[in-house]
Design a protein around this motif. Sequence first.
Motif, mmCIF file in Angstrom:
data_model
loop_
_atom_site.group_PDB
_atom_site.id
_atom_site.type_symbol
_atom_site.label_atom_id
_atom_site.label_comp_id
_atom_site.label_asym_id
_atom_site.label_seq_id
_atom_site.Cartn_x
_atom_site.Cartn_y
_atom_site.Cartn_z
ATOM 1 N N LEU A 1 0.825 -1.208 0.000
ATOM 2 C CA LEU A 1 0.000 0.000 0.000
ATOM 3 C C LEU A 1 0.859 1.257 0.000
ATOM 4 O O LEU A 1 0.505 2.265 -0.624
ATOM 5 N N LEU A 2 1.987 1.212 0.682
ATOM 6 C CA LEU A 2 2.896 2.362 0.694
ATOM 7 C C LEU A 2 3.428 2.650 -0.710
ATOM 8 O O LEU A 2 3.460 3.807 -1.162
ATOM 9 N N ILE A 3 3.828 1.585 -1.408
ATOM 10 C CA ILE A 3 4.327 1.769 -2.777
ATOM 11 C C ILE A 3 3.224 2.320 -3.674
ATOM 12 O O ILE A 3 3.435 3.247 -4.479
ATOM 13 N N GLY A 4 2.009 1.775 -3.519
ATOM 14 C CA GLY A 4 0.888 2.270 -4.310
ATOM 15 C C GLY A 4 0.553 3.713 -3.988
ATOM 16 O O GLY A 4 0.266 4.511 -4.891
ATOM 17 N N GLY A 5 0.595 4.071 -2.729
ATOM 18 C CA GLY A 5 0.302 5.445 -2.334
ATOM 19 C C GLY A 5 1.335 6.429 -2.851
ATOM 20 O O GLY A 5 0.996 7.526 -3.309
ATOM 21 N N VAL A 6 2.614 6.044 -2.794
ATOM 22 C CA VAL A 6 3.671 6.917 -3.308
ATOM 23 C C VAL A 6 3.510 7.119 -4.817
ATOM 24 O O VAL A 6 3.727 8.211 -5.346
ATOM 25 N N SER A 7 3.102 6.059 -5.509
ATOM 26 C CA SER A 7 2.951 6.150 -6.963
ATOM 27 C C SER A 7 1.754 7.009 -7.355
ATOM 28 O O SER A 7 1.842 7.804 -8.306
ATOM 29 N N ALA A 8 0.646 6.860 -6.635
ATOM 30 C CA ALA A 8 -0.587 7.554 -7.020
ATOM 31 C C ALA A 8 -0.760 8.905 -6.348
ATOM 32 O O ALA A 8 -1.514 9.747 -6.834
ATOM 33 N N GLY A 9 -0.112 9.115 -5.205
ATOM 34 C CA GLY A 9 -0.245 10.396 -4.510
ATOM 35 C C GLY A 9 -1.476 10.442 -3.617
ATOM 36 O O GLY A 9 -2.150 9.430 -3.382
ATOM 37 N N ARG B 1 -4.393 11.479 -4.089
ATOM 38 C CA ARG B 1 -5.695 11.176 -4.678
ATOM 39 C C ARG B 1 -6.106 9.727 -4.430
ATOM 40 O O ARG B 1 -7.277 9.372 -4.613
ATOM 41 N N ALA B 2 -5.143 8.892 -4.040
ATOM 42 C CA ALA B 2 -5.437 7.489 -3.749
ATOM 43 C C ALA B 2 -5.721 7.244 -2.273
ATOM 44 O O ALA B 2 -5.789 6.091 -1.852
ATOM 45 N N THR B 3 -5.920 8.317 -1.491
ATOM 46 C CA THR B 3 -6.117 8.156 -0.046
ATOM 47 C C THR B 3 -7.317 7.271 0.273
ATOM 48 O O THR B 3 -7.253 6.400 1.145
ATOM 49 N N GLY B 4 -8.424 7.499 -0.421
ATOM 50 C CA GLY B 4 -9.620 6.696 -0.171
ATOM 51 C C GLY B 4 -9.391 5.228 -0.456
ATOM 52 O O GLY B 4 -9.779 4.354 0.338
ATOM 53 N N ILE B 5 -8.748 4.930 -1.583
ATOM 54 C CA ILE B 5 -8.473 3.534 -1.941
ATOM 55 C C ILE B 5 -7.530 2.898 -0.921
ATOM 56 O O ILE B 5 -7.740 1.766 -0.475
#
Length: 298
Positions: free
Chosen positions: A23-31, A33-37
Amino acid sequence: MSLQADLITLLPELVLGVGTLVLLIGGVSAGDRATGIVSWAAVALIAVAAGIVYAHDAPASAFAGAFVVDGFARFLKLLILLGSALSIVLAREFNALERRERFELPILMLLATLGMLLMVSASSFIALYLGLELQSLALYVLAAFNRDSLRSTEAGLKYFVLGALSSGMLLYGASLIYGFTGTISFTGIAHAANPGSIGLVFGLVFLFAGFCFKVSAVPFHMWTPDVYEGAPTPITAFFAAAPKVAGIAMFVRAAVAAFPGIAAEWQHILVFVSIASMLLGSFAAIGQRNIKRLMAYS
């Protein structure tokens, strides 16, 4: 016991840890705007870990007895996971209303939760300290998460400074206990503890002082009202729930499993701390005008 069996025993913690990194890698990649996901994925990850905890009902130990899983650990792990999941949902809704959505918040809550699970299962001082510091480092950042608020920054700084002091006291107590017993395992300490050892009692006092700080017990409660008031409201709710469960579990596990032969010595400490905490909490809360400070004294 084989490495595979050890990893299966700690499967909930492994799932939570690996999932958090993904999730950390995904959050760093998406910024942001991906907080909800990320938030809902964190809740799903906690649900998976809770299912694994519930399914593995047989007592087990891992890594030469450093971690144990029994009925006590399973029950408290489920409580911690429930409190963490509710806190993540609450934080997501609160930050959406305040327009302060950041994907790091659920990640930090997952890391703190991972530390709590390790604390609950710890059966040696190294395992205990590992889980405690993983939890504490994440909580320090959470307390100061609202960077635009002076109160939040102050709360994080106070928590960090006093938390480092308490960790040092706990570690000094653990080192004294190791010096007088020759082991860091709770089972080994229970067999090696000499009821007449003054050094062991000194180590126990320092150890319990560190524990009292983590559960906000008198006279080590001074950080709690300021930190609760300064931290964002969902973080305060998180502080008041899951970490307290983990702290009490740590307290009970260390006292009962490691020092059953000198219960007469540590029972006096617990009686004093319990009475003082109830008295001060009841009377100090009367004059509070802030609901979060009131929660701190409760």
